[in-house]
Design a protein around this motif. Structure first.
Motif, mmCIF file in Angstrom:
data_model
loop_
_atom_site.group_PDB
_atom_site.id
_atom_site.type_symbol
_atom_site.label_atom_id
_atom_site.label_comp_id
_atom_site.label_asym_id
_atom_site.label_seq_id
_atom_site.Cartn_x
_atom_site.Cartn_y
_atom_site.Cartn_z
ATOM 1 N N VAL A 23 23.019 22.028 38.599
ATOM 2 C CA VAL A 23 21.921 22.815 38.033
ATOM 3 C C VAL A 23 22.320 24.283 37.998
ATOM 4 O O VAL A 23 22.117 24.976 36.992
ATOM 5 C CB VAL A 23 20.636 22.629 38.864
ATOM 6 C CG1 VAL A 23 19.540 23.578 38.384
ATOM 7 C CG2 VAL A 23 20.159 21.189 38.783
ATOM 8 N N ASN A 24 22.889 24.782 39.089
ATOM 9 C CA ASN A 24 23.356 26.174 39.118
ATOM 10 C C ASN A 24 24.440 26.418 38.070
ATOM 11 O O ASN A 24 24.412 27.415 37.340
ATOM 12 C CB ASN A 24 23.912 26.508 40.510
ATOM 13 C CG ASN A 24 22.851 27.065 41.434
ATOM 14 O OD1 ASN A 24 21.819 27.545 40.993
ATOM 15 N ND2 ASN A 24 23.102 26.991 42.727
ATOM 16 N N ASP A 80 17.439 29.043 41.806
ATOM 17 C CA ASP A 80 16.508 29.660 42.761
ATOM 18 C C ASP A 80 15.082 29.165 42.521
ATOM 19 O O ASP A 80 14.341 28.884 43.472
ATOM 20 C CB ASP A 80 16.547 31.179 42.651
ATOM 21 C CG ASP A 80 17.840 31.769 43.218
ATOM 22 O OD1 ASP A 80 18.571 31.033 43.898
ATOM 23 O OD2 ASP A 80 18.090 32.965 42.975
ATOM 24 N N GLN A 81 14.691 29.057 41.250
ATOM 25 C CA GLN A 81 13.352 28.542 40.944
ATOM 26 C C GLN A 81 13.194 27.113 41.452
ATOM 27 O O GLN A 81 12.133 26.743 41.968
ATOM 28 C CB GLN A 81 13.102 28.585 39.439
ATOM 29 C CG GLN A 81 12.961 29.972 38.849
ATOM 30 C CD GLN A 81 12.685 29.907 37.361
ATOM 31 O OE1 GLN A 81 11.876 29.111 36.882
ATOM 32 N NE2 GLN A 81 13.382 30.737 36.596
ATOM 33 N N LEU A 82 14.241 26.331 41.300
ATOM 34 C CA LEU A 82 14.182 24.944 41.764
ATOM 35 C C LEU A 82 13.967 24.893 43.282
ATOM 36 O O LEU A 82 13.129 24.127 43.776
ATOM 37 C CB LEU A 82 15.464 24.210 41.384
ATOM 38 C CG LEU A 82 15.563 22.749 41.842
ATOM 39 C CD1 LEU A 82 14.407 21.922 41.291
ATOM 40 C CD2 LEU A 82 16.906 22.145 41.415
ATOM 41 N N LEU A 83 14.703 25.705 44.019
ATOM 42 C CA LEU A 83 14.540 25.727 45.470
ATOM 43 C C LEU A 83 13.129 26.169 45.862
ATOM 44 O O LEU A 83 12.532 25.625 46.796
ATOM 45 C CB LEU A 83 15.573 26.671 46.102
ATOM 46 C CG LEU A 83 17.037 26.223 46.020
ATOM 47 C CD1 LEU A 83 17.960 27.316 46.542
ATOM 48 C CD2 LEU A 83 17.253 24.921 46.786
ATOM 49 N N ALA A 130 8.502 13.690 40.967
ATOM 50 C CA ALA A 130 8.083 14.168 39.642
ATOM 51 C C ALA A 130 9.084 15.195 39.121
ATOM 52 O O ALA A 130 9.650 15.973 39.896
ATOM 53 C CB ALA A 130 6.693 14.782 39.734
ATOM 54 N N PRO A 131 9.311 15.234 37.801
ATOM 55 C CA PRO A 131 10.263 16.201 37.232
ATOM 56 C C PRO A 131 9.837 17.642 37.504
ATOM 57 O O PRO A 131 8.647 17.951 37.630
ATOM 58 C CB PRO A 131 10.230 15.885 35.732
ATOM 59 C CG PRO A 131 9.730 14.476 35.648
ATOM 60 C CD PRO A 131 8.779 14.316 36.789
ATOM 61 N N THR A 151 13.702 20.812 32.021
ATOM 62 C CA THR A 151 13.194 19.740 32.871
ATOM 63 C C THR A 151 14.328 19.207 33.739
ATOM 64 O O THR A 151 15.386 18.830 33.226
ATOM 65 C CB THR A 151 12.605 18.602 32.019
ATOM 66 O OG1 THR A 151 11.539 19.113 31.217
ATOM 67 C CG2 THR A 151 12.068 17.488 32.914
ATOM 68 N N VAL A 152 14.089 19.220 35.038
ATOM 69 C CA VAL A 152 15.097 18.752 35.996
ATOM 70 C C VAL A 152 14.495 17.624 36.813
ATOM 71 O O VAL A 152 13.414 17.771 37.395
ATOM 72 C CB VAL A 152 15.555 19.880 36.932
ATOM 73 C CG1 VAL A 152 16.498 19.341 38.009
ATOM 74 C CG2 VAL A 152 16.229 20.992 36.142
ATOM 75 N N THR A 153 15.173 16.486 36.813
ATOM 76 C CA THR A 153 14.772 15.365 37.671
ATOM 77 C C THR A 153 15.648 15.373 38.904
ATOM 78 O O THR A 153 16.876 15.438 38.810
ATOM 79 C CB THR A 153 14.917 14.029 36.924
ATOM 80 O OG1 THR A 153 14.093 14.075 35.745
ATOM 81 C CG2 THR A 153 14.467 12.876 37.803
ATOM 82 N N LEU A 154 15.017 15.306 40.065
ATOM 83 C CA LEU A 154 15.718 15.551 41.316
ATOM 84 C C LEU A 154 15.652 14.345 42.239
ATOM 85 O O LEU A 154 14.640 13.651 42.313
ATOM 86 C CB LEU A 154 15.090 16.758 42.021
ATOM 87 C CG LEU A 154 15.836 17.340 43.217
ATOM 88 C CD1 LEU A 154 17.165 17.937 42.774
ATOM 89 C CD2 LEU A 154 14.981 18.417 43.881
ATOM 90 N N THR A 155 16.747 14.094 42.900
ATOM 91 C CA THR A 155 16.774 13.141 44.009
ATOM 92 C C THR A 155 17.367 13.859 45.210
ATOM 93 O O THR A 155 17.927 14.950 45.079
ATOM 94 C CB THR A 155 17.601 11.890 43.678
ATOM 95 O OG1 THR A 155 18.938 12.289 43.358
ATOM 96 C CG2 THR A 155 16.986 11.127 42.519
ATOM 97 N N ALA A 156 17.261 13.232 46.362
ATOM 98 C CA ALA A 156 17.771 13.875 47.577
ATOM 99 C C ALA A 156 18.266 12.824 48.554
ATOM 100 O O ALA A 156 17.695 11.739 48.664
ATOM 101 C CB ALA A 156 16.682 14.728 48.232
ATOM 102 N N GLY A 157 19.347 13.151 49.242
ATOM 103 C CA GLY A 157 19.778 12.338 50.359
ATOM 104 C C GLY A 157 18.925 12.662 51.560
ATOM 105 O O GLY A 157 18.598 13.827 51.807
ATOM 106 N N VAL A 158 18.529 11.646 52.302
ATOM 107 C CA VAL A 158 17.599 11.837 53.422
ATOM 108 C C VAL A 158 18.161 11.188 54.682
ATOM 109 O O VAL A 158 18.611 10.040 54.663
ATOM 110 C CB VAL A 158 16.209 11.243 53.110
ATOM 111 C CG1 VAL A 158 15.267 11.442 54.296
ATOM 112 C CG2 VAL A 158 15.627 11.870 51.854
ATOM 113 N N GLY A 159 18.138 11.934 55.760
ATOM 114 C CA GLY A 159 18.425 11.388 57.082
ATOM 115 C C GLY A 159 17.217 11.630 57.961
ATOM 116 O O GLY A 159 16.664 12.734 57.962
ATOM 117 N N ALA A 160 16.755 10.623 58.680
ATOM 118 C CA ALA A 160 15.528 10.759 59.478
ATOM 119 C C ALA A 160 15.704 10.081 60.828
ATOM 120 O O ALA A 160 16.432 9.085 60.957
ATOM 121 C CB ALA A 160 14.337 10.165 58.737
#
Length: 330
Positions: free
Chosen positions: A187-188, A197-200, A251-252, A259-268
């Motif tokens: 994205v950057n 920066d807006q995305l963050l 949600a986008p 329009t940016v569709t985002l996923t994330a790696g998650v550790g819990a």
């Protein structure tokens, strides 16, 4: 050595008293005398500080402070009034409310005085509102991320240590999650750092909105975020909170027409007993990394999610010396 012409320093008591009175009247510091919680003396600077109609004399000092400060000041005054020994001077800060409703921060030096058999409290006060505001800015700069406004690593560690101390007493479990945004670098690189920066910032707002007021959402570094949530008997389950986080990011994102569709790696990890907070962060980081590796393998087709090979019916005589129809992949 002849001292006969040197002026004498001794003055009548009346002159000294008059000089002290003039000094108290003209000094820019607010001077107040309290007797049983009521103001028995206030100089001009004290009256000007609060800009209340009329003199401060006769007013209950607790009526002048901010409601949140009343319990603490009441205990402090009671200590001075009831202690048989003369207490040493003490300094403290409190919030007062001016006539226009504006709250000002006051630093006071308090000392007990025995006057004509009565115990009174003398206060020398100065307005430190500007200094307190500057200190608050410095503290926020040291503990918050300037881009998103979220707690930074310093404050996160403090919040985690507080939760560890409460674990088993004020809360039953502590959920710690680490999120690493997928594809943020692209994205950057594609749309520029302003869009990144807006995305963050939007991610930060969504995460805060998905969780409870007492939960901590912190920006650990770059595109990594950490969530710390204390869980009690009536709290949502860890699975529910994780579901809220995933839904918030699902949600986008709309960023200046992009329009940016985002996923994330998650550790819990869900903790039932206190642990070293740095070790906890390392563990959720490793869990997140393994989860992202697994997702990458699935994306390349190496380990498709929910993989179940199809059953293929072979024609007679193929693959079976007895000519039976053979099912493969079962």
């Amino acid at each position: 050595m002849d001292h006969s012409e040197e002026p004498t320093l001794a003055r009548p008591a009346a002159e000294v008293s008059e000089a002290l009175t003039q000094m108290l009247t003209s000094t820019p510091a607010a001077v107040v005398v309290l007797q049983r919680g009521r103001i028995s003396y206030a100089n001009a600077a004290a009256d000007e500080m609060l800009e209340l109609p009329g003199s401060l004399v006769g007013r209950d000092v607790l009526d002048l402070v901010h409601p949140s400060e009343v319990p603490g000041l009441r205990r402090r005054l009671a200590l001075h009034d009831r202690c048989r020994l003369k207490l040493p001077p003490t300094s403290f800060e409190t919030d007062l409310v001016r006539a226009d409703g504006r709250v000002i921060r006051i630093e006071s030096l308090a000392h007990t005085i025995d006057s004509d058999g009565a115990r009174v409290i003398g206060l020398i006060c100065c307005d430190v509102t500007a200094r307190a505001a500057q200190e608050e800015q410095w503290l926020r700069a040291a503990t918050h991320d300037p881009l998103t406004g979220l707690p930074n690593r310093v404050l996160l560690i403090d919040r985690l240590e507080t939760s560890m101390a409460r674990l088993g007493r004020q809360c039953a479990q502590v959920l710690v999650m680490l999120l690493d945004l997928d594809g943020f670098k692209s994205v950057n690189d594609t749309h520029g750092h302003a869009v990144g920066d807006q995305l963050l910032q939007q991610v930060a707002r969504r995460l805060r909105g998905a969780l409870r007021a007492g939960d901590t959402v912190a920006r650990l570094a770059g595109d990594e975020f950490v969530i710390c949530a204390e869980l009690g008997v009536a709290s949502p389950t860890p699975a529910v909170l994780q579901g809220r986080v995933q839904a918030a990011l699902g949600a986008p994102f709309q960023l200046d027409g992009i329009t940016v569709t985002l996923t994330a790696g998650v550790g819990a990890i869900t903790l039932d007993e206190p642990r070293d907070v740095h070790g906890v962060i390392d563990e959720v980081d490793r869990k997140m990394y393994r989860q992202k590796q697994s997702a990458d393998r699935r994306a390349r087709g190496q380990v498709p999610p929910g993989f179940r090979p199809r059953r293929l019916l072979m024609p007679p005589g193929v693959g079976d010396p007895e000519g039976r129809r053979t099912s493969h992949g079962s």
